[in-house]
Design an enzyme around this catalytic site. Sequence first.
Site: not given
Length: 170
Positions: A115, A130
């Site tokens: 993860m 972004d």
Amino acid sequence: MSEFTHFNEQGRAHMVDISEKQDSVRTAIACSSVLVDEEIFHAITENKLEKGDVLGVAQVAGIMAAKNTSNWIPMCHPLSLKGIDVSFEWSEESRGHRLTIQAKVKTKGSTGVEMEALTSASATALTVYDMCKALNKGMIIGETYLLEKTGGKSGDYHRSAEDKGEDSWK
């Protein structure tokens, strides 16, 4: 397939107890990608964006994301990570330039770091988006997947070449 372990006897979510698991060296490598146009490719590779060094900032974002995965994913254990590396590779395609991101995470402990690697690769791709969105919002963040993992009770995992997924969303 094994049963899900994140549910208690009442069927409610819980954090799995890993206190009895053996510590071992555990690694995970995850990949993601961002498909960009010619303008963004040159802006990144020639360091011409006003926001700064896109890959440098994205790399730091990936490292920070791996370190903070348990804050994002509710049932993840907070881990003491021993190493994180985020690397990049460019390739040219008919639709533009693909930036492939590879996040490698390592620890010694009682639970894996899959993860953390997946979160790192995802945050890195999102940071590239972004930082470049002012030029063109049409970038495509590609599939994010676990490439390999080592250590732990379940053993090693290595994704086969056919399952890497790069062509499935073209």
